[in-house]
Design a protein around this motif. Structure first.
Motif, PDB file in Angstrom:
ATOM      1  N   LEU A 170       0.348  -1.729   0.309  1.00 12.18           N
ATOM      2  CA  LEU A 170       0.004   0.512  -0.081  1.00 12.18           C
ATOM      3  C   LEU A 170       0.882   1.369  -0.127  1.00 12.18           C
ATOM      4  CD1 LEU A 170      -2.845  -1.251   2.218  1.00 12.18           C
ATOM      5  CD2 LEU A 170      -3.551  -0.428  -0.146  1.00 12.18           C
ATOM      6  N   GLY A 171       1.514   1.205   0.760  1.00  9.78           N
ATOM      7  CA  GLY A 171       2.740   2.035   1.064  1.00  9.78           C
ATOM      8  C   GLY A 171       3.345   2.699  -0.382  1.00  9.78           C
ATOM      9  N   GLY A 220      -6.860 -19.447  -4.810  1.00  9.85           N
ATOM     10  CA  GLY A 220      -6.860 -18.869  -5.743  1.00  9.85           C
ATOM     11  C   GLY A 220      -8.163 -17.767  -5.403  1.00  9.85           C
ATOM     12  N   HIS A 221      -8.555 -17.490  -3.900  1.00  9.04           N
ATOM     13  CA  HIS A 221      -9.714 -16.506  -3.551  1.00  9.04           C
ATOM     14  C   HIS A 221      -8.764 -15.152  -4.399  1.00  9.04           C
ATOM     15  CE1 HIS A 221     -12.407 -14.333  -0.938  1.00  9.04           C
ATOM     16  NE2 HIS A 221     -11.290 -13.926  -0.459  1.00  9.04           N
ATOM     17  N   ALA A 222      -8.230 -14.945  -4.565  1.00 10.80           N
ATOM     18  CA  ALA A 222      -7.684 -13.889  -5.271  1.00 10.80           C
ATOM     19  C   ALA A 222      -6.422 -13.884  -5.913  1.00 10.80           C
ATOM     20  CB  ALA A 222      -7.706 -12.281  -3.799  1.00 10.80           C
ATOM     21  N   THR A 223      -6.157 -12.741  -6.656  1.00  9.64           N
ATOM     22  CA  THR A 223      -5.072 -13.707  -7.568  1.00  9.64           C
ATOM     23  C   THR A 223      -4.147 -11.904  -7.116  1.00  9.64           C
ATOM     24  OG1 THR A 223      -5.725 -12.002  -9.655  1.00  9.64           O
ATOM     25  CG2 THR A 223      -6.175 -14.299  -9.443  1.00  9.64           C
ATOM     26  N   MET A 224      -2.807 -11.782  -7.276  1.00  5.47           N
ATOM     27  CA  MET A 224      -1.409 -11.323  -7.319  1.00  5.47           C
ATOM     28  C   MET A 224      -2.387  -9.903  -8.521  1.00  5.47           C
ATOM     29  SD  MET A 224       0.703 -11.402  -6.104  1.00  5.47           S
ATOM     30  CE  MET A 224       2.311  -9.794  -5.442  1.00  5.47           C
ATOM     31  N   GLY A 225      -2.745  -9.583  -9.116  1.00  2.00           N
ATOM     32  CA  GLY A 225      -3.213  -8.611 -10.442  1.00  2.00           C
ATOM     33  C   GLY A 225      -4.995  -8.190  -9.067  1.00  2.00           C
ATOM     34  N   GLU A 226      -5.133  -8.716  -8.718  1.00  2.00           N
ATOM     35  CA  GLU A 226      -6.715  -8.343  -7.861  1.00  2.00           C
ATOM     36  C   GLU A 226      -6.178  -7.651  -6.690  1.00  2.00           C
ATOM     37  OE1 GLU A 226      -9.811 -11.677  -9.483  1.00  2.00           O
ATOM     38  OE2 GLU A 226      -8.770 -11.712  -7.421  1.00  2.00           O
ATOM     39  N   LEU A 227      -4.727  -8.136  -6.028  1.00  2.00           N
ATOM     40  CA  LEU A 227      -4.087  -7.640  -5.279  1.00  2.00           C
ATOM     41  C   LEU A 227      -3.581  -6.046  -5.175  1.00  2.00           C
ATOM     42  CD1 LEU A 227      -3.417  -7.970  -1.647  1.00  2.00           C
ATOM     43  CD2 LEU A 227      -1.358  -8.662  -2.615  1.00  2.00           C
ATOM     44  N   LEU A 228      -2.577  -6.043  -6.271  1.00  2.00           N
ATOM     45  CA  LEU A 228      -2.154  -5.089  -6.322  1.00  2.00           C
ATOM     46  C   LEU A 228      -3.228  -4.234  -7.265  1.00  2.00           C
ATOM     47  CD1 LEU A 228       1.496  -6.179  -7.438  1.00  2.00           C
ATOM     48  CD2 LEU A 228       0.279  -5.746  -4.955  1.00  2.00           C
ATOM     49  N   ARG A 233      -6.596   1.220  -6.390  1.00  2.00           N
ATOM     50  CA  ARG A 233      -7.694   1.490  -6.530  1.00  2.00           C
ATOM     51  C   ARG A 233      -8.042   2.823  -5.163  1.00  2.00           C
ATOM     52  NH1 ARG A 233      -9.854  -2.707  -7.523  1.00  2.00           N
ATOM     53  NH2 ARG A 233     -10.782  -3.230  -5.985  1.00  2.00           N
ATOM     54  N   VAL A 234      -8.060   2.229  -4.126  1.00  2.00           N
ATOM     55  CA  VAL A 234      -7.635   1.992  -2.745  1.00  2.00           C
ATOM     56  C   VAL A 234      -6.775   3.583  -2.048  1.00  2.00           C
ATOM     57  CG1 VAL A 234      -9.219   0.202  -1.904  1.00  2.00           C
ATOM     58  CG2 VAL A 234      -6.317   0.846  -1.005  1.00  2.00           C
ATOM     59  N   THR A 235      -6.011   3.781  -3.110  1.00  2.00           N
ATOM     60  CA  THR A 235      -4.858   5.005  -2.877  1.00  2.00           C
ATOM     61  C   THR A 235      -4.776   6.030  -3.352  1.00  2.00           C
ATOM     62  OG1 THR A 235      -3.220   3.762  -4.316  1.00  2.00           O
ATOM     63  CG2 THR A 235      -2.779   3.165  -1.569  1.00  2.00           C
ATOM     64  N   THR A 294     -10.920  -5.927   1.968  1.00  2.00           N
ATOM     65  CA  THR A 294      -9.577  -6.170   2.831  1.00  2.00           C
ATOM     66  C   THR A 294      -8.399  -5.750   3.093  1.00  2.00           C
ATOM     67  OG1 THR A 294      -9.961  -8.759   3.105  1.00  2.00           O
ATOM     68  CG2 THR A 294      -7.690  -7.985   3.808  1.00  2.00           C
ATOM     69  N   VAL A 295      -7.944  -5.173   1.321  1.00  2.00           N
ATOM     70  CA  VAL A 295      -6.910  -3.613   1.103  1.00  2.00           C
ATOM     71  C   VAL A 295      -7.633  -2.628   1.469  1.00  2.00           C
ATOM     72  CG1 VAL A 295      -5.888  -2.788  -0.590  1.00  2.00           C
ATOM     73  CG2 VAL A 295      -5.855  -5.250  -0.834  1.00  2.00           C
ATOM     74  N   ALA A 296      -8.742  -2.684   1.275  1.00  2.00           N
ATOM     75  CA  ALA A 296      -9.179  -1.078   1.546  1.00  2.00           C
ATOM     76  C   ALA A 296      -9.454  -0.749   3.124  1.00  2.00           C
ATOM     77  CB  ALA A 296     -11.016  -0.550   1.216  1.00  2.00           C
ATOM     78  N   ASP A 297      -9.838  -1.523   3.871  1.00  4.47           N
ATOM     79  CA  ASP A 297      -9.522  -1.546   5.059  1.00  4.47           C
ATOM     80  C   ASP A 297      -8.134  -1.408   6.261  1.00  4.47           C
ATOM     81  OD1 ASP A 297     -12.625  -1.586   5.047  1.00  4.47           O
ATOM     82  OD2 ASP A 297     -12.860  -3.404   6.040  1.00  4.47           O
ATOM     83  N   THR A 298      -7.592  -2.072   5.820  1.00  2.00           N
ATOM     84  CA  THR A 298      -5.980  -1.869   6.056  1.00  2.00           C
ATOM     85  C   THR A 298      -5.628  -0.483   5.872  1.00  2.00           C
ATOM     86  OG1 THR A 298      -5.435  -4.366   5.434  1.00  2.00           O
ATOM     87  CG2 THR A 298      -3.414  -2.833   5.547  1.00  2.00           C
TER      88      THR A 298
END
Length: 330
Positions: A170-171, A220-228, A233-235, A294-298
């Motif tokens: 995120l940073g 496969g609940h998520a992919t590397m692409g979806e995580l990054l 998006r959130v930042t 998860t990403v947005a809340d973090t």
């Protein structure tokens, strides 16, 4: 429910304590006093690494509990001593272990019956993480038998993370510009949001479950692409993800997992970490929220504390040096 949380002020322990308070449980947190526990708990202080560290729990006035949760990662003897002390005063003993206890290389699709490393409940050292966690499991089982719940977690993400994996991404992405994105974009991840781990754990304690459970999402609940891409998006940054083949990343001398958190190159390690059979946990109620949540809340939590995540002193600092990233992107 009356819950005794051993730890309870950082990451996994905090999430479990807070979720239990939200359910109306009576929560006692036993910790060293270095961090502020969640609101609504009763605090007892002690250092499990010290000779008289359990005095506050040994006192008769400390009481009894329906369940205990232990996240200890050090010497198994600390789990042994605590579990023995509480065996007659608690119903279930949940030990937050790790899938690292499986003998390496853990086969893709391995369930809870896979071979594990050797360990000892009497081990007073903690140099090797896998054997320390296995020793902690044995200590819990020795004292509680089938009332011991062994939570074999994998990669854990979410607010209050003190390892630095998702906070680093995120940073880095918040700074914007070209970003080295290790491929392939569709690489399947397997992790658990700390809050989903907490809710499943409390449900299991209410149900009186025991035994070992792999506790991560489905493969496969998520992919590397979806995580990054969720990080971008959130930042709201202008980051440009430049997907780079694994061979090129490795050729640059970049260390998977540590310098590029979460990412692993194809091979035995990826199969071991991102290939767990979690049918047992899913059948007993594990539900995993979308990666974007998860990403947005973090990110929201990270901003609320000034942008710098806490760092566990017993874990290495993760992240890719700027000069290494620039060399590959250049």
């Amino acid at each position: 429910m009356r819950l005794l949380m051993l730890g309870g002020t950082e990451f996994v322990g905090r999430a479990i304590s807070a979720a239990a308070v939200a359910r109306g449980w009576q929560v006692t947190v036993f910790h060293r006093g270095n961090h502020t526990p969640p609101d609504g708990v009763t605090a007892l202080h002690g250092d499990r690494g010290a000779a008289a560290g359990l005095e506050a729990l040994a006192a008769e006035r400390a009481g009894e509990w329906d369940a205990v949760v232990d996240t200890w990662s050090g010497a198994p003897s600390a789990v042994r001593d605590t579990a023995r002390l509480l065996a007659g005063r608690a119903g279930t003993y949940a030990y937050v272990s790790s899938r690292s206890v499986y003998a390496y290389p853990a086969a893709y699709g391995l369930d809870e019956h896979g071979p594990v490393v050797a360990g000892s409940a009497d081990d007073t050292g903690s140099e090797d993480y896998a054997t320390a966690k296995r020793g902690g499991e044995l200590a819990a089982v020795d004292a509680f038998g089938d009332r011991a719940l062994l939570i074999r977690a994998g990669l854990i993400l979410g607010p209050y993370e003190n390892i630095g994996r998702l906070p680093w991404w995120l940073g880095r992405i918040a700074r914007g510009g070209p970003v080295l994105a290790p491929g392939p974009r569709e690489m399947a991840l397997q992790y658990v949001d700390v809050r989903d781990l907490a809710e499943w754990t409390l449900d299991a304690l209410e149900a009186g479950r025991g035994g070992a459970f792999n506790l991560v999402s489905e493969i496969g609940h998520a992919t590397m692409g979806e995580l990054l891409e969720s990080c971008v998006r959130v930042t709201g940054s202008d980051a440009e993800l430049r997907w780079t083949a694994p061979a090129e990343v490795l050729a640059a001398g970049i260390e998977p997992w540590t310098e590029l958190p979460v990412w692993l190159a194809p091979g035995e390690l990826r199969d071991a970490i991102y290939g767990a059979d979690v049918a047992k946990a899913l059948a007993t109620g594990l539900r995993c929220r979308p990666v974007g949540e998860t990403v947005a809340d973090t990110w929201s939590w990270l901003r609320s504390i000034g942008g710098t995540a806490p760092q566990r002193p017993d874990r290495p600092v993760v992240g890719l040096p700027e000069e290494k990233e620039a060399a590959v992107l250049g």
